[in-house]
Design a protein around this motif. Sequence first.
Motif, PDB file in Angstrom:
ATOM      1  N   ARG A 287       0.850  -1.189   0.000  1.00  0.00           N
ATOM      2  CA  ARG A 287       0.000   0.000   0.000  1.00  0.00           C
ATOM      3  C   ARG A 287       0.892   1.248   0.000  1.00  0.00           C
ATOM      4  NH1 ARG A 287      -3.206   2.724   4.336  1.00  0.00           N
ATOM      5  NH2 ARG A 287      -2.050   4.469   3.458  1.00  0.00           N
TER       6      ARG A 287
ATOM      7  N   LYS B  69      -3.473  12.168  -0.834  1.00  0.00           N
ATOM      8  CA  LYS B  69      -3.757  12.019   0.590  1.00  0.00           C
ATOM      9  C   LYS B  69      -4.890  12.925   1.071  1.00  0.00           C
ATOM     10  CE  LYS B  69      -2.143   9.674   2.905  1.00  0.00           C
ATOM     11  NZ  LYS B  69      -2.518   8.212   3.080  1.00  0.00           N
TER      12      LYS B  69
ATOM     13  N   GLN C 146      -8.191   2.112  -3.474  1.00  0.00           N
ATOM     14  CA  GLN C 146      -8.759   2.330  -2.150  1.00  0.00           C
ATOM     15  C   GLN C 146      -9.699   3.536  -2.170  1.00  0.00           C
ATOM     16  OE1 GLN C 146      -5.752   2.284   0.977  1.00  0.00           O
ATOM     17  NE2 GLN C 146      -6.818   3.878   2.102  1.00  0.00           N
TER      18      GLN C 146
ATOM     19  N   ALA D 268     -11.973   6.522   3.980  1.00  0.00           N
ATOM     20  CA  ALA D 268     -13.113   6.669   4.891  1.00  0.00           C
ATOM     21  C   ALA D 268     -13.914   7.935   4.569  1.00  0.00           C
ATOM     22  CB  ALA D 268     -12.597   6.725   6.324  1.00  0.00           C
ATOM     23  N   ARG D 269     -13.205   9.004   4.247  1.00  0.00           N
ATOM     24  CA  ARG D 269     -13.870  10.291   4.015  1.00  0.00           C
ATOM     25  C   ARG D 269     -14.649  10.336   2.711  1.00  0.00           C
ATOM     26  NH1 ARG D 269      -9.550  10.045   6.678  1.00  0.00           N
ATOM     27  NH2 ARG D 269      -9.236  11.216   8.594  1.00  0.00           N
TER      28      ARG D 269
ATOM     29  N   LYS E 250     -13.156   1.541   2.354  1.00  0.00           N
ATOM     30  CA  LYS E 250     -13.018   1.796   3.790  1.00  0.00           C
ATOM     31  C   LYS E 250     -14.334   2.303   4.358  1.00  0.00           C
ATOM     32  CE  LYS E 250      -8.371   2.141   4.949  1.00  0.00           C
ATOM     33  NZ  LYS E 250      -7.453   2.955   5.767  1.00  0.00           N
TER      34      LYS E 250
ATOM     35  N   ARG F 207     -12.002   0.352   9.620  1.00  0.00           N
ATOM     36  CA  ARG F 207     -10.823   1.140  10.009  1.00  0.00           C
ATOM     37  C   ARG F 207     -11.087   2.018  11.231  1.00  0.00           C
ATOM     38  NH1 ARG F 207     -11.381   6.013  10.729  1.00  0.00           N
ATOM     39  NH2 ARG F 207      -9.663   6.889   9.525  1.00  0.00           N
TER      40      ARG F 207
ATOM     41  N   HIS G   6      -5.083   2.993  11.714  1.00  0.00           N
ATOM     42  CA  HIS G   6      -5.806   4.254  11.916  1.00  0.00           C
ATOM     43  C   HIS G   6      -6.601   4.305  13.219  1.00  0.00           C
ATOM     44  CE1 HIS G   6      -4.399   4.654   7.783  1.00  0.00           C
ATOM     45  NE2 HIS G   6      -4.397   5.942   8.022  1.00  0.00           N
TER      46      HIS G   6
ATOM     47  N   GLU H 230      -0.034   0.045   8.166  1.00  0.00           N
ATOM     48  CA  GLU H 230       0.988   1.027   7.776  1.00  0.00           C
ATOM     49  C   GLU H 230       2.364   0.665   8.339  1.00  0.00           C
ATOM     50  OE1 GLU H 230      -1.738   4.950   6.872  1.00  0.00           O
ATOM     51  OE2 GLU H 230      -0.590   4.937   8.729  1.00  0.00           O
TER      52      GLU H 230
HETATM   53  C1  PEP Z   1      -4.967   5.847   4.815  1.00  0.00           C
HETATM   54  O1  PEP Z   1      -5.161   4.664   4.515  1.00  0.00           O
HETATM   55  O2  PEP Z   1      -3.838   6.351   4.911  1.00  0.00           O
HETATM   56  C2  PEP Z   1      -6.156   6.656   5.158  1.00  0.00           C
HETATM   57  C3  PEP Z   1      -6.162   7.973   4.998  1.00  0.00           C
HETATM   58  O3  PEP Z   1      -7.167   5.907   5.651  1.00  0.00           O
HETATM   59  P1  PEP Z   1      -8.663   6.320   6.064  1.00  0.00           P
HETATM   60  O4  PEP Z   1      -9.338   6.763   4.799  1.00  0.00           O
HETATM   61  O5  PEP Z   1      -9.206   5.070   6.642  1.00  0.00           O
HETATM   62  O6  PEP Z   1      -8.545   7.438   7.076  1.00  0.00           O
END
Ligand code: PEP
Length: 263
Positions: free
Chosen positions: A56, A61, A112, A115-116, A137, A167, A202, A228
């Motif tokens: 990953r 970001k 991926q 979450a947001r 997620k 997560r 997370h 991570e």
């Molecule tokens: C991530 O995987 O680095 C991440 C930002 O995850 P999440 O969307 O679950 O906060």
Amino acid sequence: LVSRQWKRDPTPVKIGDREIGEGRLFIIAGPCSVETEEQILTTAKAVKEAGADALRGGAFKPRTSPYTFQGLGERGLILLAKAREATGLPITTELMDPEDLPLVVKYADAIQVGARNMQNFTLLKKLGRAGKPVLLKRGFGNTIDEWLLAAEYIALHGNGDVVLVERGIRTFDRTLRFTLDVGAIAYAKQHTHLPVIGDPSHPAGDRRFVIPLALAILAAGADGLIVEVHPDPDNAWSDAKQQLTFEQFKELVEKARAVARAL
Ligand code: PEP
Ligand code: MN
């Protein structure tokens, strides 16, 4: 479409040449963000050596503050592809903007949804036509049913290759970064035929808690982990506190395998 009422038998999802959800522990590992060529290559080699199935790394970001590192963008994807070439590990990375879909599709083996963005329905519909497996997620403010319906969006729009990722959610307790919802993992495994994995990094928010949460995820019935790992976690450009050292990742893999064997 994602319900066990519709289809009883589990649906394995292929990431690169490996299957997730085949009764075998699947581990995705790598840094929060792709930073440099050396960082991603050394991490890819270390996690492969320790037994990871996929790499990953974030190139786009979703950072809380606009003043923090936002990811390398396409350069990050190119570096991930180099790491795949060097190790043979398939690569997974987050897509935030539907406009970047063609770019991410060009490089990633699995995409991926962070979450947001779990209820970014435009993004989910486009991923239905992307032709790549999706790691979905759970939003930290979303119910389990909302999470399953988000998967339903992707499936309904043409892509059944969805892996659900718990997560952590936001609860009254902020001692840890998020509250890992192990019940959601047990529930999702019974209610959908899709693979379910967990992200211990997370919710932990601190590397001291990552291994225990990872083992809880597997004990709850998950098909794998996304975790991570960084060559120098303290100096990571994002999520510095929670990333594991290579040494800790090796320990995690050994303990995770012991739990998987015991189940
Ligand atoms: C991530 O995987 O680095 C991440 C930002 O995850 P999440 O969307 O679950 O906060
Ligand atoms: Mn992160």
